[in-house]
Design a protein around this motif. Sequence first.
Motif, PDB file in Angstrom:
ATOM      1  N   SER A  23       0.857  -1.192   0.000  1.00  0.00           N
ATOM      2  CA  SER A  23       0.000   0.000   0.000  1.00  0.00           C
ATOM      3  C   SER A  23       0.892   1.240   0.000  1.00  0.00           C
ATOM      4  CB  SER A  23      -0.886   0.019   1.249  1.00  0.00           C
ATOM      5  OG  SER A  23      -1.780  -1.063   1.258  1.00  0.00           O
ATOM      6  N   ALA A  24       0.710   2.081  -1.017  1.00  0.00           N
ATOM      7  CA  ALA A  24       1.640   3.194  -1.228  1.00  0.00           C
ATOM      8  C   ALA A  24       1.674   4.179  -0.068  1.00  0.00           C
ATOM      9  CB  ALA A  24       1.272   3.918  -2.524  1.00  0.00           C
ATOM     10  N   CYS A  25       0.545   4.359   0.617  1.00  0.00           N
ATOM     11  CA  CYS A  25       0.530   5.326   1.731  1.00  0.00           C
ATOM     12  C   CYS A  25       1.478   4.912   2.846  1.00  0.00           C
ATOM     13  CB  CYS A  25      -0.895   5.506   2.252  1.00  0.00           C
ATOM     14  SG  CYS A  25      -1.683   3.987   2.815  1.00  0.00           S
ATOM     15  N   LEU A  26       1.723   3.604   2.998  1.00  0.00           N
ATOM     16  CA  LEU A  26       2.655   3.130   4.020  1.00  0.00           C
ATOM     17  C   LEU A  26       4.089   3.501   3.690  1.00  0.00           C
ATOM     18  CD1 LEU A  26       1.232  -0.468   4.682  1.00  0.00           C
ATOM     19  CD2 LEU A  26       1.250   1.434   6.311  1.00  0.00           C
ATOM     20  N   LEU A  27       4.326   3.832   2.418  1.00  0.00           N
ATOM     21  CA  LEU A  27       5.677   4.192   1.970  1.00  0.00           C
ATOM     22  C   LEU A  27       5.876   5.704   1.908  1.00  0.00           C
ATOM     23  CD1 LEU A  27       5.955   1.503  -0.841  1.00  0.00           C
ATOM     24  CD2 LEU A  27       7.149   1.503   1.358  1.00  0.00           C
ATOM     25  N   GLY A  28       4.914   6.445   2.429  1.00  0.00           N
ATOM     26  CA  GLY A  28       5.055   7.895   2.471  1.00  0.00           C
ATOM     27  C   GLY A  28       4.465   8.614   1.280  1.00  0.00           C
ATOM     28  N   ILE A  29       3.760   7.881   0.420  1.00  0.00           N
ATOM     29  CA  ILE A  29       3.098   8.514  -0.719  1.00  0.00           C
ATOM     30  C   ILE A  29       1.800   9.168  -0.243  1.00  0.00           C
ATOM     31  CG2 ILE A  29       2.144   8.140  -3.022  1.00  0.00           C
ATOM     32  CD1 ILE A  29       5.207   7.622  -2.711  1.00  0.00           C
ATOM     33  N   SER A  39       2.999   6.772   6.549  1.00  0.00           N
ATOM     34  CA  SER A  39       4.285   6.095   6.377  1.00  0.00           C
ATOM     35  C   SER A  39       4.669   5.266   7.604  1.00  0.00           C
ATOM     36  CB  SER A  39       5.387   7.104   6.066  1.00  0.00           C
ATOM     37  OG  SER A  39       5.596   7.952   7.147  1.00  0.00           O
ATOM     38  N   CYS A  40       5.264   4.126   7.316  1.00  0.00           N
ATOM     39  CA  CYS A  40       5.771   3.212   8.335  1.00  0.00           C
ATOM     40  C   CYS A  40       7.294   3.220   8.207  1.00  0.00           C
ATOM     41  CB  CYS A  40       5.214   1.805   8.118  1.00  0.00           C
ATOM     42  SG  CYS A  40       5.916   0.580   9.240  1.00  0.00           S
ATOM     43  N   PRO A  41       7.999   3.872   9.113  1.00  0.00           N
ATOM     44  CA  PRO A  41       9.460   4.000   8.977  1.00  0.00           C
ATOM     45  C   PRO A  41      10.174   2.659   8.854  1.00  0.00           C
ATOM     46  CG  PRO A  41       8.638   5.518  10.633  1.00  0.00           C
ATOM     47  CD  PRO A  41       7.486   4.643  10.256  1.00  0.00           C
ATOM     48  N   ARG A 160       0.110  -1.290  10.387  1.00  0.00           N
ATOM     49  CA  ARG A 160      -0.183   0.083  10.809  1.00  0.00           C
ATOM     50  C   ARG A 160       1.096   0.895  10.691  1.00  0.00           C
ATOM     51  NH1 ARG A 160      -2.422  -1.514  16.604  1.00  0.00           N
ATOM     52  NH2 ARG A 160      -0.492  -2.657  16.395  1.00  0.00           N
ATOM     53  N   SER A 161       0.936   2.203  10.587  1.00  0.00           N
ATOM     54  CA  SER A 161       2.104   3.039  10.337  1.00  0.00           C
ATOM     55  C   SER A 161       3.110   3.005  11.485  1.00  0.00           C
ATOM     56  CB  SER A 161       1.677   4.477  10.046  1.00  0.00           C
ATOM     57  OG  SER A 161       0.895   4.977  11.101  1.00  0.00           O
TER      58      SER A 161
END
Length: 178
Positions: A23-29, A39-41, A160-161
């Motif tokens: 999922s792109a949002c987990l990558l900071g998108i 984002s999940c660091p 989860r982030s």
Amino acid sequence: MREPSNSQTESLLLQKKAPVMISACLLGIHCRYDGRHASCPDLIDFVTTIPFIPFCPEQLGGLPTPRSPADIKGGDGRDILSGRAKIINADGDDVTEAFKNGAYEALNLARLSGSFIAVMKDSSPSCGLHTQYCEKPSGFGIGIAAALFESSGIRIFELRSNDTFPTRNFLKLIEENH
Ligand code: SF4
């Protein structure tokens, strides 16, 4: 059973060239409905060494960013796939077809790339394995993209982030599929 180390896992993925759908949002998108990311660091650190495909089913379905939040009405993602439920956004618009189209486009990406595993954002009516944005007796159901992936044999790891990553479950998941 012996647990694979992070480096062993990374090596397995590279050897097989099997990308992980993420999922792109987990990558900071910035693809969330509110124009933000989740984002999940730890995940961002981990994916620097493995092949992966970022995807956002809602954007793939043609929805704008930002967009109105949406809830599944009459069931969850599985019920949408079987035609028993719909997705209605906060403006009252029926966005079921956009959500379905995006889920199938994401599945196309997985099929084209040979991906068999996905890391997906929790809570989302698209990506979540357990979303509250639906109508199920338990209060939680599966998102539509997650339901489609699941029914297509793709193994899903929900994240989860603020989760630590990779977890033992993820490492086991990789080992089981090689
Ligand atoms: S949870 Fe899924 S659909 Fe929602 S913004 Fe993230 S990638 Fe897109």
